[in-house]
Write an enzyme that holds these catalytic residues in place. Structure first.
Site, PDB file in Angstrom:
ATOM      1  N   LYS A 188       0.875  -1.182   0.000  1.00 53.22           N
ATOM      2  CA  LYS A 188       0.000   0.000   0.000  1.00 53.22           C
ATOM      3  C   LYS A 188       0.899   1.213   0.000  1.00 53.22           C
ATOM      4  CE  LYS A 188      -2.465   1.781   3.625  1.00 53.22           C
ATOM      5  NZ  LYS A 188      -3.635   2.015   4.504  1.00 53.22           N
ATOM      6  N   HIS A 215     -12.841  10.809  10.968  1.00 53.57           N
ATOM      7  CA  HIS A 215     -13.213  10.025   9.785  1.00 53.57           C
ATOM      8  C   HIS A 215     -13.358   8.530  10.114  1.00 53.57           C
ATOM      9  CE1 HIS A 215     -13.460   8.871   5.620  1.00 53.57           C
ATOM     10  NE2 HIS A 215     -12.449   8.035   5.788  1.00 53.57           N
ATOM     11  N   ASN A 232     -15.152  13.333  22.703  1.00 51.56           N
ATOM     12  CA  ASN A 232     -14.166  13.728  21.699  1.00 51.56           C
ATOM     13  C   ASN A 232     -13.513  15.040  22.102  1.00 51.56           C
ATOM     14  OD1 ASN A 232     -12.763  13.243  19.245  1.00 51.56           O
ATOM     15  ND2 ASN A 232     -13.943  14.892  18.304  1.00 51.56           N
ATOM     16  N   MET A 286      -6.793   2.270  18.743  1.00 54.30           N
ATOM     17  CA  MET A 286      -6.587   2.228  17.299  1.00 54.30           C
ATOM     18  C   MET A 286      -5.894   3.454  16.713  1.00 54.30           C
ATOM     19  SD  MET A 286      -7.884  -0.689  16.878  1.00 54.30           S
ATOM     20  CE  MET A 286      -7.663  -0.757  15.112  1.00 54.30           C
ATOM     21  N   GLY A 287      -5.793   4.534  17.481  1.00 58.19           N
ATOM     22  CA  GLY A 287      -5.284   5.779  16.899  1.00 58.19           C
ATOM     23  C   GLY A 287      -3.768   5.867  16.830  1.00 58.19           C
ATOM     24  N   THR A 288      -3.088   5.174  17.736  1.00 58.61           N
ATOM     25  CA  THR A 288      -1.636   5.337  17.842  1.00 58.61           C
ATOM     26  C   THR A 288      -0.922   4.479  16.799  1.00 58.61           C
ATOM     27  OG1 THR A 288      -1.888   5.771  20.192  1.00 58.61           O
ATOM     28  CG2 THR A 288       0.324   5.220  19.422  1.00 58.61           C
ATOM     29  N   ASP A 289      -0.418   5.154  15.761  1.00 55.74           N
ATOM     30  CA  ASP A 289       0.227   4.426  14.663  1.00 55.74           C
ATOM     31  C   ASP A 289       1.528   5.099  14.233  1.00 55.74           C
ATOM     32  OD1 ASP A 289      -0.837   6.691  13.569  1.00 55.74           O
ATOM     33  OD2 ASP A 289      -1.971   5.693  11.982  1.00 55.74           O
ATOM     34  N   LYS A 347       2.755   9.329  19.170  1.00 52.75           N
ATOM     35  CA  LYS A 347       1.310   9.381  19.425  1.00 52.75           C
ATOM     36  C   LYS A 347       0.983   8.561  20.678  1.00 52.75           C
ATOM     37  CE  LYS A 347      -0.734  10.115  14.846  1.00 52.75           C
ATOM     38  NZ  LYS A 347      -1.509   9.459  13.779  1.00 52.75           N
ATOM     39  N   GLY A 357      -4.086  -1.835  18.038  1.00 55.91           N
ATOM     40  CA  GLY A 357      -4.195  -1.996  16.575  1.00 55.91           C
ATOM     41  C   GLY A 357      -3.329  -0.960  15.881  1.00 55.91           C
TER      42      GLY A 357
HETATM   43  P1  NAD Z   1      -9.399  12.566  11.764  1.00 59.89           P
HETATM   44  O1  NAD Z   1      -8.425  13.678  11.502  1.00 59.89           O
HETATM   45  O2  NAD Z   1     -10.621  12.454  10.935  1.00 59.89           O
HETATM   46  O3  NAD Z   1      -9.863  12.665  13.298  1.00 59.89           O
HETATM   47  C1  NAD Z   1      -8.940  12.913  14.339  1.00 59.89           C
HETATM   48  C2  NAD Z   1      -9.563  12.597  15.679  1.00 59.89           C
HETATM   49  O4  NAD Z   1      -8.597  12.890  16.703  1.00 59.89           O
HETATM   50  C3  NAD Z   1     -10.773  13.471  15.989  1.00 59.89           C
HETATM   51  O5  NAD Z   1     -11.635  12.732  16.819  1.00 59.89           O
HETATM   52  C4  NAD Z   1     -10.146  14.648  16.730  1.00 59.89           C
HETATM   53  O6  NAD Z   1     -11.062  15.331  17.552  1.00 59.89           O
HETATM   54  C5  NAD Z   1      -9.125  13.899  17.556  1.00 59.89           C
HETATM   55  N1  NAD Z   1      -8.014  14.774  17.992  1.00 59.89           N
HETATM   56  C6  NAD Z   1      -7.346  15.695  17.246  1.00 59.89           C
HETATM   57  N2  NAD Z   1      -6.416  16.290  18.011  1.00 59.89           N
HETATM   58  C7  NAD Z   1      -6.506  15.728  19.251  1.00 59.89           C
HETATM   59  C8  NAD Z   1      -5.797  15.923  20.466  1.00 59.89           C
HETATM   60  N3  NAD Z   1      -4.814  16.816  20.560  1.00 59.89           N
HETATM   61  N4  NAD Z   1      -6.140  15.171  21.529  1.00 59.89           N
HETATM   62  C9  NAD Z   1      -7.135  14.243  21.418  1.00 59.89           C
HETATM   63  N5  NAD Z   1      -7.831  14.017  20.306  1.00 59.89           N
HETATM   64  C10 NAD Z   1      -7.514  14.755  19.229  1.00 59.89           C
HETATM   65  O7  NAD Z   1      -8.540  11.242  11.746  1.00 59.89           O
HETATM   66  P2  NAD Z   1      -9.012   9.746  11.492  1.00 59.89           P
HETATM   67  O8  NAD Z   1      -8.857   9.434  10.045  1.00 59.89           O
HETATM   68  O9  NAD Z   1     -10.307   9.486  12.161  1.00 59.89           O
HETATM   69  O10 NAD Z   1      -7.828   8.947  12.235  1.00 59.89           O
HETATM   70  C11 NAD Z   1      -7.731   8.972  13.656  1.00 59.89           C
HETATM   71  C12 NAD Z   1      -6.403   8.350  14.070  1.00 59.89           C
HETATM   72  O11 NAD Z   1      -6.365   6.993  13.676  1.00 59.89           O
HETATM   73  C13 NAD Z   1      -5.170   9.007  13.443  1.00 59.89           C
HETATM   74  O12 NAD Z   1      -4.160   9.082  14.438  1.00 59.89           O
HETATM   75  C14 NAD Z   1      -4.763   8.026  12.353  1.00 59.89           C
HETATM   76  O13 NAD Z   1      -3.392   8.102  12.049  1.00 59.89           O
HETATM   77  C15 NAD Z   1      -5.126   6.722  13.033  1.00 59.89           C
HETATM   78  N6  NAD Z   1      -5.328   5.581  12.130  1.00 59.89           N
HETATM   79  C16 NAD Z   1      -4.924   4.369  12.573  1.00 59.89           C
HETATM   80  C17 NAD Z   1      -5.089   3.247  11.774  1.00 59.89           C
HETATM   81  C18 NAD Z   1      -4.655   1.906  12.275  1.00 59.89           C
HETATM   82  O14 NAD Z   1      -4.614   0.948  11.504  1.00 59.89           O
HETATM   83  N7  NAD Z   1      -4.389   1.749  13.552  1.00 59.89           N
HETATM   84  C19 NAD Z   1      -5.678   3.383  10.510  1.00 59.89           C
HETATM   85  C20 NAD Z   1      -6.142   4.631  10.097  1.00 59.89           C
HETATM   86  C21 NAD Z   1      -5.968   5.738  10.923  1.00 59.89           C
END
Ligand code: NAD
Length: 321
Positions: free
Chosen positions: A67, A137, A159, A219-222, A226, A292
């Site tokens: 990818k 998203h 949030n 799931m967010g920490t990648d 982070k 994740g």
């Molecule tokens: P997005 O930009 O649409 O949303 C970001 C989210 O983080 C929102 O809920 C926002 O309010 C919150 N946020 C922003 N700044 C913040 C802060 N300082 N403290 C706390 N929350 C905060 O992004 P997304 O596409 O929904 O992706 C969210 C996360 O998931 C990203 O870190 C992205 O890299 C990660 N991600 C991980 C995987 C995986 O496989 N684990 C896959 C895709 C995305």
């Protein structure tokens, strides 16, 4: 070579298809039938973009590829999503290109499938309340996929940007679940399963807020730096992940490991639970965490599913190259 457009991929790959593809590839990874290659991710010094590759080979599924993509912060102004990805698959017998597949929807689908797989295998069977931290998203996809795995009767959510919560509320309403915006302490006190999906660089969920028996899909920490969870919470839990090496380097456990609270050997690949070589949750009171991190093999698995489904539906475009 087959081309599957972004629109077609979204049309032909259901959440259930993504779930099956991801569960199978996690199982193959734990059996060492499938492996990920080192990730490349670079700031290219142009358009503020981060660009890179995630790649791997699934011998069991016969899937080889990568990818390619990244993050373009200026895209929103151009009417495009900031995250962009495309999957390329190759014939493992010849190295010839097999398919090019739009990867934006598939990234969300495979990420949601990953936490749903963890809920299936690690959450208490009687889990009723789903807690959501994050409303960006990915969050809606996460909520929809989680709801297929347990008989949740409500969603509690928090949030960092409260104005984004109505987007998530719409998804909850769409699948018939009552939705309540709460503070994080109340979320921890109520939720049996928590999904965190934010771009935070600081802990969003503290040890003392989480009740016994909770399953957390983090799931967010990648990326290095982070963070979503209190390291003390990670230390108090039994920790599972998609890929241990990635978990300790770019995933949530990087912080607990750096603080000396846990070691990489304490972290179990979820595939071992899927394969039955690890029992998973051992008691109703245990806190389980799934870190994740997102691996290339997930992307390849859902892209291969998209190619098969698009061919079956007559929607794949065949070109000579
Ligand atoms: P997005 O930009 O649409 O949303 C970001 C989210 O983080 C929102 O809920 C926002 O309010 C919150 N946020 C922003 N700044 C913040 C802060 N300082 N403290 C706390 N929350 C905060 O992004 P997304 O596409 O929904 O992706 C969210 C996360 O998931 C990203 O870190 C992205 O890299 C990660 N991600 C991980 C995987 C995986 O496989 N684990 C896959 C895709 C995305």
């Amino acid at each position: 070579m087959l081309i599957v457009s972004e629109e077609t991929a979204a049309q032909v790959v259901t959440g259930e298809d993504a779930f099956t593809a991801v569960e199978n590839v996690f199982a193959a990874m734990a059996k060492e039938d499938a492996y990920n290659f080192p990730v490349i991710r670079e700031a290219i010094g142009y358009a503020d973009a981060l660009y890179g590759f995630k790649s791997g080979f699934d011998r069991a599924g016969g899937v080889l590829g990568l990818k390619s993509g990244g993050y373009w912060p200026g895209n929103m102004e151009k009417g495009l999503t900031n995250h962009q990805s495309t999957v390329f698959l190759f014939d493992p017998d010849t190295g010839r290109p097999h398919a090019m597949v739009g990867g934006n929807y598939l990234t969300a689908a495979r990420t949601a499938a990953s936490s749903a797989v963890s809920i299936k295998h690690l959450a208490r069977p009687d889990a009723k309340v789903l807690g959501m931290i994050g409303a960006g998203h990915q969050a809606g996809f996460q909520l929809r996929a989680a709801a297929t795995q347990r008989a949740f009767d409500r969603v509690v959510a928090w949030n960092y940007h409260p104005d984004m919560l109505p987007n998530l509320e719409k998804v909850a309403k769409d699948i018939g679940l009552p939705f309540e915006a709460v503070d994080r302490e109340a979320l921890g006190a109520a939720a049996d399963v928590i999904i965190s999906i934010t771009s935070s660089f600081e802990p969003q969920l503290m040890r003392d807020w989480v009740k016994a028996g909770t399953h957390i899909a983090c799931m967010g920490t990648d990326t290095k730096g982070k963070q979503e969870l209190d390291p003390a919470l990670v230390a108090a839990a039994t920790v599972f992940t998609d890929e241990p090496a990635q978990s300790v380097s770019i995933g949530e456990t990087q912080h607990a490991v750096a603080a000396g609270l846990i070691a990489e050997t304490d972290i179990t690949p979820i595939g071992a639970v899927i394969n039955g070589t690890h029992p998973g949750r051992s008691s109703d009171d245990e806190i389980t965490i799934f870190d994740g991190t997102g691996v290339g093999l997930q992307d390849l698995a859902v892209a291969a599913a998209a190619v098969d489904a698009a061919v079956a539906a007559g929607l794949a475009i065949d070109v000579e190259i």
